[in-house]
Design a protein around this motif. Structure first.
Motif, PDB file in Angstrom:
ATOM      1  N   HIS A  70      41.683  33.589  32.723  1.00  0.00           N
ATOM      2  CA  HIS A  70      41.719  33.897  34.168  1.00  0.00           C
ATOM      3  C   HIS A  70      42.796  34.949  34.407  1.00  0.00           C
ATOM      4  CE1 HIS A  70      41.570  32.284  38.569  1.00  0.00           C
ATOM      5  NE2 HIS A  70      42.256  33.424  38.568  1.00  0.00           N
ATOM      6  N   THR A  87      51.063  30.295  38.920  1.00  0.00           N
ATOM      7  CA  THR A  87      50.800  30.640  40.318  1.00  0.00           C
ATOM      8  C   THR A  87      51.718  29.858  41.268  1.00  0.00           C
ATOM      9  OG1 THR A  87      48.583  31.171  39.611  1.00  0.00           O
ATOM     10  CG2 THR A  87      48.948  31.003  41.978  1.00  0.00           C
ATOM     11  N   ASP A 123      46.529  33.782  35.176  1.00  0.00           N
ATOM     12  CA  ASP A 123      46.195  34.247  36.530  1.00  0.00           C
ATOM     13  C   ASP A 123      46.844  35.596  36.819  1.00  0.00           C
ATOM     14  OD1 ASP A 123      44.979  34.245  39.016  1.00  0.00           O
ATOM     15  OD2 ASP A 123      46.496  33.013  39.985  1.00  0.00           O
ATOM     16  N   PRO A 165      49.031  40.751  41.019  1.00  0.00           N
ATOM     17  CA  PRO A 165      50.257  41.290  41.615  1.00  0.00           C
ATOM     18  C   PRO A 165      50.827  40.439  42.749  1.00  0.00           C
ATOM     19  CG  PRO A 165      48.354  42.428  42.507  1.00  0.00           C
ATOM     20  CD  PRO A 165      47.835  41.500  41.446  1.00  0.00           C
ATOM     21  N   HIS A 204      37.466  29.965  42.136  1.00  0.00           N
ATOM     22  CA  HIS A 204      38.865  29.668  42.477  1.00  0.00           C
ATOM     23  C   HIS A 204      38.793  28.514  43.483  1.00  0.00           C
ATOM     24  CE1 HIS A 204      39.765  33.766  41.084  1.00  0.00           C
ATOM     25  NE2 HIS A 204      41.043  33.595  41.334  1.00  0.00           N
TER      26      HIS A 204
HETATM   27  O1  NIG Z   1      44.308  33.643  41.727  1.00  0.00           O
HETATM   28  N1  NIG Z   1      43.840  33.372  44.736  1.00  0.00           N
HETATM   29  C1  NIG Z   1      43.261  34.435  44.651  1.00  0.00           C
HETATM   30  N2  NIG Z   1      43.530  35.347  43.750  1.00  0.00           N
HETATM   31  C2  NIG Z   1      44.776  35.441  43.084  1.00  0.00           C
HETATM   32  C3  NIG Z   1      45.802  36.078  43.926  1.00  0.00           C
HETATM   33  C4  NIG Z   1      45.497  37.497  44.088  1.00  0.00           C
HETATM   34  C5  NIG Z   1      46.501  38.261  44.873  1.00  0.00           C
HETATM   35  O2  NIG Z   1      47.305  37.685  45.616  1.00  0.00           O
HETATM   36  O3  NIG Z   1      46.462  39.496  44.753  1.00  0.00           O
HETATM   37  C6  NIG Z   1      45.122  34.095  42.510  1.00  0.00           C
HETATM   38  O4  NIG Z   1      46.191  33.538  42.774  1.00  0.00           O
END
Ligand code: NIG
Ligand code: FE
Length: 417
Positions: free
Chosen positions: A74, A299, A326, A329, A251
């Protein structure tokens, strides 16, 4: 090439590891591996292999640990710019979803990425792919999702395919136009959902057939979350994708429990990822399916939050658990699976052996590639890493330093300096 004098050869043999079975490393002490071309030919105690293959070219592993290359299932590898300013805002009290609702968050990266020229975007993405490889990842899933319009999403898909062609990091692509509501549709999320179902998914399918003979279809993923896609919208998108033949990911439950994990199990998705706020009922549904639960401890760590995936509960229920970075940015700019393992040992309460299995054979299952990668077994692709240490438990125990001495990708040896 016969690699010998391996103090602990972690084979991870025998396929994905479900529930309490997680953590079977299949260790061969004083082991050896024979590879030819890009394939593993034989695995066993070094005395046996040296006797059986006396004329093979040899490499001395100097009494260090060897294991399968990490599989990171991921990542959001393709993006332009950074969000350092938002990191500071969050530390000052604004939440991730507040910043997203105000047009920042994913949308600010979408703006930067749409404006970025192909070559520049390729170069920024490639730099991160190189870092991943240096830290021992030999295959990574990577998502589009910072375009949210067809052309830009397809350009991102193209970058992923070109990067995979370039190697050495192998990239398994995921098409994610459902990463956020596109800025043009902020007041009409259903309209954007329809656009994805009626236009973007069929167009991506056609594009793939035109460009990609030979590769399996990419995954299609949805950010099922408050402020992104509702359960119903997620269902529409994933059902349409499935009907077109795409394999699925989701997700789910990063911030709120919307039921995405059950949806993943019901639709036969390859994985459901995040799973921080997942209910016991949803965990039971996942555990009764072949959908892999992918925990992303970087995360909540990156967001300075205190809730993490209930890994123990998932394992007690008999689920398949994997780990990923994950890398993105906004919440987790981390390319390093060794750090994920160290974090998982502390916040998910996994043992080093469990975390290693979750980062190799089980993460290969999360991208449906466990037939080819994720373990060191005859017939599998020669993707392996040699560590700087002689006991595998240093993975997890230590953090912040690279413990990889050499990466072997498709049989090619890449020393890490
Ligand atoms: O997996 N949650 C959604 N997508 C990403 C975050 C992406 C971003 O903030 O640019 C995640 O945490
Ligand atoms: Fe993500």
């Amino acid at each position: 090439m016969l690699i010998h004098n391996i103090s602990q050869l972690l084979t991870l043999n025998g396929g994905p590891q479900r529930g309490k079975d997680l953590g079977r490393l299949g260790i061969i002490e004083q082991g050896a591996v024979l590879m030819r071309g890009d394939t593993i030919v034989a695995v066993g105690p070094q005395d046996e292999l040296i006797t059986k293959y006396p004329d093979e070219q040899r490499m001395d592993a100097n009494g260090k640990v060897m294991l399968p290359g990490f599989v990171d299932p991921h990542t959001h590898l393709v993006w332009a710019g950074d969000r350092a300013v938002e990191f500071e805002m969050r530390l000052e009290g604004r939440t991730y979803l507040e910043i997203l609702a105000a047009g920042g968050g994913i949308i600010s990266t979408v703006k930067a990425t749409r404006q970025c020229e192909y070559d520049d975007l390729y170069a920024q993405t490639r730099a991160r792919a190189r870092t991943m490889l240096r830290y021992g990842t030999t295959t990574a899933e990577a998502k589009t999702g910072y375009g949210l319009e067809l052309k830009s999403e397809l350009d991102q898909l193209k970058i992923l395919l070109d990067l995979d062609d370039e190697g050495p990091l192998e990239i398994i692509p995921t098409f994610l136009p459902a990463h956020a509501i596109a800025p043009e549709y902020q007041t009409d999320p259903d309209g954007y959902t329809r656009l994805i179902c009626e236009k973007m998914l069929p167009a991506a399918y056609e594009w793939w057939l035109k460009h990609e003979t030979g590769r399996p279809l990419p995954f299609v993923d949805v950010f099922c979350e408050t402020g992104a896609f509702s359960l119903e919208q997620s269902r529409c998108i994933l059902t349409r994708a499935r009907d077109l033949g795409f394999p699925l990911k989701i997700h789910a439950d990063e911030f709120d429990n919307l039921g995405g994990a059950q949806l993943a199990a019901e639709l036969g998705a390859a994985s459901a990822d995040h799973l921080v706020k997942t209910s016991s009922e949803d965990i039971a549904a996942l555990a009764a399916s072949d959908t892999v639960a992918v925990a992303l401890p970087c995360t909540p760590f990156g967001l300075a939050e205190t809730h993490y995936t209930p890994a123990k509960e998932i394992l007690d229920a008999g689920g398949l658990l994997a780990l990923a970075t994950d890398c993105n940015p906004g919440t987790a700019w981390c390319e390093n699976m060794q750090f994920v393992i160290a974090l998982a040992c502390r916040v998910l309460k996994l043992t080093p052996a469990q975390a290693i299995a979750a980062a190799t054979i089980n993460s290969a299952a999360a991208i449906q590639r466990d037939d080819r990668i994720g373990s060191i077994e005859p017939g599998k692709q020669a993707d392996m890493i040699l560590l700087t240490v002689n006991d595998y438990r240093h993975l997890g125990y230590r953090f912040g330093e690279n413990l990889v001495n050499m990466v072997i990708k498709k049989g090619r040896m890449i020393p890490i300096v």
